[in-house]
Scaffold this motif. Structure first.
Motif, PDB file in Angstrom:
ATOM      1  N   UNK A 142       0.841  -1.208   0.000  1.00  0.00           N
ATOM      2  CA  UNK A 142       0.000   0.000   0.000  1.00  0.00           C
ATOM      3  C   UNK A 142       0.876   1.257   0.000  1.00  0.00           C
ATOM      4  N   UNK A 143       1.951   1.246   0.761  1.00  0.00           N
ATOM      5  CA  UNK A 143       2.913   2.363   0.791  1.00  0.00           C
ATOM      6  C   UNK A 143       3.524   2.595  -0.583  1.00  0.00           C
ATOM      7  N   UNK A 144       3.853   1.510  -1.273  1.00  0.00           N
ATOM      8  CA  UNK A 144       4.536   1.615  -2.560  1.00  0.00           C
ATOM      9  C   UNK A 144       3.709   2.378  -3.595  1.00  0.00           C
ATOM     10  N   UNK A 145       2.396   2.317  -3.488  1.00  0.00           N
ATOM     11  CA  UNK A 145       1.528   3.032  -4.433  1.00  0.00           C
ATOM     12  C   UNK A 145       0.845   4.244  -3.791  1.00  0.00           C
ATOM     13  N   UNK A 146       1.195   4.534  -2.546  1.00  0.00           N
ATOM     14  CA  UNK A 146       0.626   5.684  -1.848  1.00  0.00           C
ATOM     15  C   UNK A 146       0.914   6.964  -2.617  1.00  0.00           C
ATOM     16  N   UNK A 147      -0.088   7.843  -2.722  1.00  0.00           N
ATOM     17  CA  UNK A 147       0.048   9.067  -3.521  1.00  0.00           C
ATOM     18  C   UNK A 147       1.218   9.941  -3.046  1.00  0.00           C
ATOM     19  N   UNK A 148       1.389  10.094  -1.747  1.00  0.00           N
ATOM     20  CA  UNK A 148       2.500  10.905  -1.241  1.00  0.00           C
ATOM     21  C   UNK A 148       3.830  10.295  -1.672  1.00  0.00           C
ATOM     22  N   UNK A 149       3.979   8.989  -1.503  1.00  0.00           N
ATOM     23  CA  UNK A 149       5.220   8.298  -1.872  1.00  0.00           C
ATOM     24  C   UNK A 149       5.514   8.445  -3.357  1.00  0.00           C
ATOM     25  N   UNK A 150       4.508   8.270  -4.176  1.00  0.00           N
ATOM     26  CA  UNK A 150       4.696   8.341  -5.628  1.00  0.00           C
ATOM     27  C   UNK A 150       4.944   9.780  -6.092  1.00  0.00           C
ATOM     28  N   UNK A 151       4.086  10.708  -5.682  1.00  0.00           N
ATOM     29  CA  UNK A 151       4.149  12.083  -6.193  1.00  0.00           C
ATOM     30  C   UNK A 151       5.213  12.952  -5.518  1.00  0.00           C
ATOM     31  N   UNK A 152       5.388  12.798  -4.208  1.00  0.00           N
ATOM     32  CA  UNK A 152       6.279  13.689  -3.458  1.00  0.00           C
ATOM     33  C   UNK A 152       7.673  13.112  -3.226  1.00  0.00           C
ATOM     34  N   UNK A 153       7.846  11.817  -3.522  1.00  0.00           N
ATOM     35  CA  UNK A 153       9.161  11.202  -3.314  1.00  0.00           C
ATOM     36  C   UNK A 153       9.681  10.601  -4.620  1.00  0.00           C
ATOM     37  N   UNK A 154       9.043   9.548  -5.108  1.00  0.00           N
ATOM     38  CA  UNK A 154       9.553   8.863  -6.305  1.00  0.00           C
ATOM     39  C   UNK A 154       9.749   9.814  -7.486  1.00  0.00           C
ATOM     40  N   UNK A 155       8.737  10.602  -7.797  1.00  0.00           N
ATOM     41  CA  UNK A 155       8.842  11.516  -8.944  1.00  0.00           C
ATOM     42  C   UNK A 155       9.872  12.614  -8.701  1.00  0.00           C
ATOM     43  N   UNK A 156       9.990  13.073  -7.461  1.00  0.00           N
ATOM     44  CA  UNK A 156      10.920  14.158  -7.122  1.00  0.00           C
ATOM     45  C   UNK A 156      12.373  13.697  -7.200  1.00  0.00           C
ATOM     46  N   UNK A 157      12.650  12.475  -6.737  1.00  0.00           N
ATOM     47  CA  UNK A 157      14.048  12.018  -6.699  1.00  0.00           C
ATOM     48  C   UNK A 157      14.518  11.403  -8.010  1.00  0.00           C
ATOM     49  N   UNK A 158      13.613  11.079  -8.896  1.00  0.00           N
ATOM     50  CA  UNK A 158      13.959  10.356 -10.129  1.00  0.00           C
ATOM     51  C   UNK A 158      15.131  10.926 -10.896  1.00  0.00           C
ATOM     52  N   UNK A 159      15.183  12.213 -11.062  1.00  0.00           N
ATOM     53  CA  UNK A 159      16.263  12.821 -11.850  1.00  0.00           C
ATOM     54  C   UNK A 159      17.591  12.887 -11.098  1.00  0.00           C
ATOM     55  N   UNK A 160      17.575  12.594  -9.800  1.00  0.00           N
ATOM     56  CA  UNK A 160      18.796  12.622  -8.981  1.00  0.00           C
ATOM     57  C   UNK A 160      19.475  11.248  -8.875  1.00  0.00           C
ATOM     58  N   UNK A 161      18.722  10.200  -9.211  1.00  0.00           N
ATOM     59  CA  UNK A 161      19.186   8.838  -8.935  1.00  0.00           C
ATOM     60  C   UNK A 161      19.700   8.151 -10.200  1.00  0.00           C
ATOM     61  N   UNK A 162      20.888   7.555 -10.066  1.00  0.00           N
ATOM     62  CA  UNK A 162      21.474   6.769 -11.150  1.00  0.00           C
ATOM     63  C   UNK A 162      20.967   5.333 -11.108  1.00  0.00           C
ATOM     64  N   UNK A 163      20.997   4.741  -9.925  1.00  0.00           N
ATOM     65  CA  UNK A 163      20.569   3.356  -9.759  1.00  0.00           C
ATOM     66  C   UNK A 163      20.155   3.136  -8.305  1.00  0.00           C
ATOM     67  N   UNK A 164      19.258   2.166  -8.096  1.00  0.00           N
ATOM     68  CA  UNK A 164      18.877   1.786  -6.740  1.00  0.00           C
ATOM     69  C   UNK A 164      18.751   0.274  -6.654  1.00  0.00           C
ATOM     70  N   UNK A 165      18.943  -0.243  -5.454  1.00  0.00           N
ATOM     71  CA  UNK A 165      18.810  -1.679  -5.159  1.00  0.00           C
ATOM     72  C   UNK A 165      17.986  -1.833  -3.912  1.00  0.00           C
TER      73      UNK A 165
END
Length: 94
Positions: free
Chosen positions: A67-90
């Motif tokens: 549920x957290x993984x698809x949570x609107x705050x997580x997706x919109x305020x974190x995943x989308x915001x950090x995308x351009x800063x990240x090269x790779x994640x594990x």
């Protein structure tokens, strides 16, 4: 308890960028009800094997994590915001 750990390599691991990422990750605390514990760390060893920043998140169950993984705050305020800063994640989940 279900644990989700993510290691990130930044495209440009400057002090400013890593602090921005840390602040962005910490913004989840209190904004996602399923998220029970959050820890964020910036690497200080800086070896060839090191990643730049990590998050440790804990949930009551795997279902709460999902549920957290698809949570609107997580997706919109974190995943989308950090995308351009990240090269790779594990990740690891247990």
């Amino acid at each position: 308890m279900f644990t989700h750990i993510v290691l990130f390599k930044a495209k440009e691991p400057t002090e400013e960028n890593l602090e921005f990422l840390e602040k962005t990750f910490l913004s989840m605390d209190g904004n996602i009800k399923e998220l029970k514990q959050l820890e964020v760390g910036i690497d200080v060893v800086r070896s060839d094997r090191s990643y730049d920043i990590a998050i440790i998140t804990r949930f009551e169950s795997k279902e709460d994590y999902l549920a957290y993984d698809v949570n609107e705050f997580h997706v919109e305020k974190v995943k989308k915001v950090i995308g351009s800063y990240i090269e790779v994640s594990k990740t690891i989940d247990f």
